[in-house]
Design an enzyme around this catalytic site. Structure first.
Site, mmCIF file in Angstrom:
data_model
loop_
_atom_site.group_PDB
_atom_site.id
_atom_site.type_symbol
_atom_site.label_atom_id
_atom_site.label_comp_id
_atom_site.label_asym_id
_atom_site.label_seq_id
_atom_site.Cartn_x
_atom_site.Cartn_y
_atom_site.Cartn_z
ATOM 1 N N GLU A 27 -13.864 -10.585 0.387
ATOM 2 C CA GLU A 27 -14.498 -10.106 2.044
ATOM 3 C C GLU A 27 -13.387 -9.940 3.188
ATOM 4 O O GLU A 27 -12.696 -10.315 4.023
ATOM 5 C CB GLU A 27 -14.082 -12.216 2.899
ATOM 6 C CG GLU A 27 -15.675 -13.143 2.319
ATOM 7 C CD GLU A 27 -14.485 -15.104 2.918
ATOM 8 O OE1 GLU A 27 -13.705 -14.768 3.893
ATOM 9 O OE2 GLU A 27 -15.343 -15.128 2.864
ATOM 10 N N CYS A 83 -6.806 -1.877 12.161
ATOM 11 C CA CYS A 83 -5.755 -2.415 12.135
ATOM 12 C C CYS A 83 -5.011 -1.062 12.942
ATOM 13 O O CYS A 83 -5.763 -0.065 13.334
ATOM 14 C CB CYS A 83 -5.208 -1.653 10.783
ATOM 15 S SG CYS A 83 -3.420 -1.219 10.289
ATOM 16 N N CYS A 121 -2.036 0.614 12.828
ATOM 17 C CA CYS A 121 -0.318 1.580 12.333
ATOM 18 C C CYS A 121 -0.650 2.636 12.061
ATOM 19 O O CYS A 121 -1.671 3.807 12.753
ATOM 20 C CB CYS A 121 0.144 0.824 10.766
ATOM 21 S SG CYS A 121 -1.028 1.118 9.817
ATOM 22 N N GLU A 148 -19.880 -17.390 -2.358
ATOM 23 C CA GLU A 148 -19.536 -18.956 -1.563
ATOM 24 C C GLU A 148 -20.469 -20.420 -1.245
ATOM 25 O O GLU A 148 -20.409 -20.278 -0.083
ATOM 26 C CB GLU A 148 -18.043 -18.860 -0.690
ATOM 27 C CG GLU A 148 -17.165 -17.980 -1.391
ATOM 28 C CD GLU A 148 -15.812 -17.734 -0.949
ATOM 29 O OE1 GLU A 148 -15.728 -18.580 -0.084
ATOM 30 O OE2 GLU A 148 -15.053 -16.650 -0.950
ATOM 31 N N TYR A 193 -7.084 -28.704 1.538
ATOM 32 C CA TYR A 193 -7.617 -29.519 1.967
ATOM 33 C C TYR A 193 -8.904 -28.833 1.966
ATOM 34 O O TYR A 193 -10.905 -29.280 1.938
ATOM 35 C CB TYR A 193 -7.569 -29.686 3.291
ATOM 36 C CG TYR A 193 -6.688 -30.463 4.078
ATOM 37 C CD1 TYR A 193 -5.774 -31.282 3.172
ATOM 38 C CD2 TYR A 193 -6.311 -30.256 5.472
ATOM 39 C CE1 TYR A 193 -4.323 -32.027 3.856
ATOM 40 C CE2 TYR A 193 -4.950 -30.986 6.139
ATOM 41 C CZ TYR A 193 -4.302 -32.255 5.144
ATOM 42 O OH TYR A 193 -3.027 -32.411 5.203
HETATM 43 C C1 GAL Z 1 -13.682 -17.745 2.731
HETATM 44 C C2 GAL Z 1 -13.087 -17.246 1.559
HETATM 45 C C3 GAL Z 1 -12.214 -17.718 0.504
HETATM 46 C C4 GAL Z 1 -11.521 -19.262 0.401
HETATM 47 C C5 GAL Z 1 -12.843 -20.122 1.763
HETATM 48 C C6 GAL Z 1 -12.019 -21.562 1.427
HETATM 49 O O1 GAL Z 1 -14.323 -17.426 3.944
HETATM 50 O O2 GAL Z 1 -13.054 -15.978 0.882
HETATM 51 O O3 GAL Z 1 -11.247 -17.331 -0.252
HETATM 52 O O4 GAL Z 1 -10.767 -19.230 1.219
HETATM 53 O O5 GAL Z 1 -12.609 -18.942 2.446
HETATM 54 O O6 GAL Z 1 -10.804 -21.521 3.084
#
Ligand code: GAL
Length: 665
Positions: free
Chosen positions: A142, A151, A153, A308, A358
């Protein structure tokens, strides 16, 4: 189809891995994604590489017949590296270093960081490029998460000067094009140009920022390009050392700092991370997530993966609501309906330590498979059974909404009126169209618009003559275009172009905008072809000239003036919508326009909370029907269908359980 899970072997004892793999296989899970945060495991100190853990899990997963998506681990630069080169840290707009303790703490313009990235990528590529179970690589994780695209810097400052120099050639050109005579901001050299960080006039709490808008837009483009360059650098390194399988990256539906159309180009496929249960505010898991799916599909105008896919209750410091039984399955189908041909759940089992304790996964903390596992297993079996329907069909849309990152950035900096929100406007219009059971693409301006019966161009502020002529040829050829308020008023340098509005689109629309009202949260009544509705946020006051007036304002000092018009142009039509409104009202407007434009709809009557998406395979359709309600629904059918999932033959109607799904043909 790819059906997978994100897995963190570094969090679990090795003797648990075989059981995890067994449970995965039993649930039809055929793929694991690993290693995106493993840098400190693989290279525990400078130049000392230890692949013991990664070799073992790759070996074990391969023996279990698993596919592997291997990630470059650059999302979490290790502490030893940051201590050696603190220069890698990002700096925020107030000049503060963004320090260690979470992840993504590196600057994309750090040459030193690139060198260290190069070394670890080389080691991994050389070692695993020949492994036939590694079917794809994911870069990093991501890009841009946690507000890390921009950024401030000194590395960025130097890189920005160079970026500007290659764009403008001379500092005089920059001063002229960006309007630096305002407040006497003329820069004497490229090196002296500042990054648009906080100034004396900036006040975050009040939403005030004062930099030259053109400089700000260039900075947004530069920051996005910096990520793009870093991604291309990683891809080139992987290829150089033998990786010849597809390379991807996990995008986010809700990130706006990266030009995802550009970033999508160098990948073989893109993926995104989909968490419907953290959709919030007026957005629901139905409307917001469906918009994000269509938007992400548009970044490459192609199939994609969800890297994801939500598999449980989640949150960092507190948890969001637990998905109700059936919802995880519903969200998986929603992904597939919109074009995903790979689904990878986040995550296998929730961590027992760290920030995301969590964030639940398929199993529970105790490693026991329960309801969520069963639901995901059921979904896996079903998707296997209908895989031919899914892989053999593609989503086709008659409507396309035009989206633009230049506009995202420009609107966000100077937002016209108190509550003006470009992405919210796009989302609302998308939702108003899809709730009519119409498939909808969301794409950047492109030359192949002729495939669409209706193109919708909301608030296209930053615009050019070239774009206007592209649209003119689309409409002349018979296309239907709907343009809204706040279109055509700025040039590519984020300067007001000084043209009679809607600027370059004036001839197309056949109207003049002669005044406007930044209505904010006040409402202005409107009446016309769509009945009575309320305008908000912005109202253009229009001279309709030769166009046909379809609706007028019915209150206030501009009562009786046009606010929706249509103009014949060549063989096509151009609608102008001069005001913003709410979702149901937009739905009335687009019900009318899409009907006139001959846009295809699902043959099913819309039922509140029921999403339909149709996919086409050699001329015939299958329809995904998804009940986002917590109650059962009856969906009336126009003919007899078969449900590919249950194999039931359906007569006059389809009954869907709470969060139930059918794929009918
Ligand atoms: C996503 C991220 C994961 C994990 C997930 C839960 O955005 O790619 O690595 O952090 O959220 O927070």
């Amino acid at each position: 189809m790819i059906y997978g899970t994100d897995y963190y072997p570094e969090h679990w004892p090795e003797d648990r891995w075989p059981e995890d793999l067994r449970l995965m296989r039993e649930a039809s899970i055929n793929t694991i994604r690993i290693a995106e945060f493993m840098w400190s495991v693989i290279e525990p100190s400078e130049g000392h590489f230890d692949f013991t853990l990664l070799d073992k899990i790759i070996g074990m997963a391969s023996s279990a017949g698993m596919n592997i998506v291997l990630c470059t681990p650059t999302a979490a630069p290790p502490k030893w590296l940051m201590d050696l080169h603190p220069d890698i840290y990002q700096t925020d707009g107030s000049g503060k270093t963004r320090g260690f303790g979470s992840r993504r703490h590196y600057c994309f313009n750090s040459v030193v960081f690139k060198e260290y990235s190069r070394k670890i990528i080389k080691e991994m590529a050389v070692r695993y490029s020949g492994n036939k179970n590694v079917i794809a690589w994911q870069l990093d994780n991501e890009f841009g998460c946690h507000d890390t695209v921009r950024c401030y810097c000194h590395n960025c400052s130097t890189a920005f000067s160079k970026w500007l120099e290659s764009k403008y050639g001379s500092i005089a050109a920059l001063n002229e094009k960006l309007g630096m005579s305002f407040w006497g901001q003329h820069y004497p050299s490229f090196e002296s140009v500042v990054l648009p960080a906080d100034t004396v006039c900036d006040n975050k709490a009040a939403g005030m920022h004062a930099h030259n808008p053109g400089l700000f837009l260039d900075y947004c483009r530069f920051a996005s390009d910096s990520v793009f360059d870093y991604a291309v650098f990683q891809i080139n390194e992987l290829r150089k050392y033998g990786v010849n399988v597809p390379i991807t990256h996990n995008f986010m539906g809700s990130f706006y700092d990266l030009d995802y159309y550009k970033l999508a180009e160098p990948f073989e496929f893109i993926s995104w991370d989909c968490y419907p249960n953290i959709a919030h505010g007026p957005f629901s898991s139905l409307s917001e997530v469906s918009y994000n799916h269509d938007k992400v599909r548009g970044y490459r105008n192609d199939k994609y993966w969800v890297m994801e896919q939500c598999s449980g209750q989640n949150g960092w410091n507190y948890m969001h609501e637990t998905p109700r039984p059936g919802e995880i399955r519903l969200w998986a189908y929603q992904s597939v309906a919109h074009g995903a041909d790979g689904l990878v759940y986040f995550r296998w089992r929730p961590a027992l330590f760290g920030t995301e304790q969590y964030w639940h996964g398929i199993l529970d903390h105790d490693g026991v498979p329960r309801q969520r596992y069963d639901e995901i297993k059921q979904t896996g079996k079903e998707l296997e059974a209908i895989s031919e329907i899914v892989t053999g069909s593609r989503i086709t849309s008659d409507v396309c909404i035009l989206n633009s990152f230049d506009n995202t950035w420009s609107h966000a900096y100077q937002k016209h009126s108190e509550n003006f929100d470009y992405n919210r406007i796009l989302y609302t219009i998308h939702n108003s169209i899809t709730s009519l059971n119409i498939n909808c693409d969301v794409r950047a301006m492109c030359p192949d618009l002729a495939a669409y019966r209706l193109v919708v161009m909301p608030a296209y502020n930053i615009s050019s003559e070239e774009e206007a002529s592209l649209l003119a040829s689309y409409v002349s050829g018979g296309g239907c275009l709907a343009i809204t308020f706040r279109s055509g008023n700025r040039d590519l340098y984020n300067k007001i172009n000084g043209l009679v509005l809607p600027g370059y689109f004036r001839e197309l629309c056949g109207i003049d905008v002669i005044n406007y009202d930044a209505a904010g949260s006040s409402v202005r009544p409107v009446s016309g072809i769509t009945g009575s509705l309320n305008a908000n946020t912005w109202c253009d006051i229009i001279n309709g000239k030769d166009s046909t007036v379809l609706a007028e304002y019915t209150g206030g000092f501009y009562s009786g003036t046009p606010c929706i018009t249509v103009n014949n142009f060549g063989k096509g039509k151009v609608y102008y919508i001069g005001f913003n409104t709410d979702m149901p009202s937009y739905s009335k407007i687009f019900d009318y326009i899409s009907e006139k434009a001959g846009v295809r709809r699902t043959p099913l009557r819309p039922v509140p909370g029921v999403e339909t998406v149709f996919r086409t395979a050699s001329g015939s359709d299958c329809i995904f029907v998804m009940n986002h309600n917590e109650t059962p629904v009856i969906v009336p059918l126009d003919r007899a269908y078969t449900d590919a999932i249950s194999k039931d033959r359906l007569g006059e109607c389809l009954r869907l359980e709470p969060f139930g799904v059918a794929v009918i043909y």
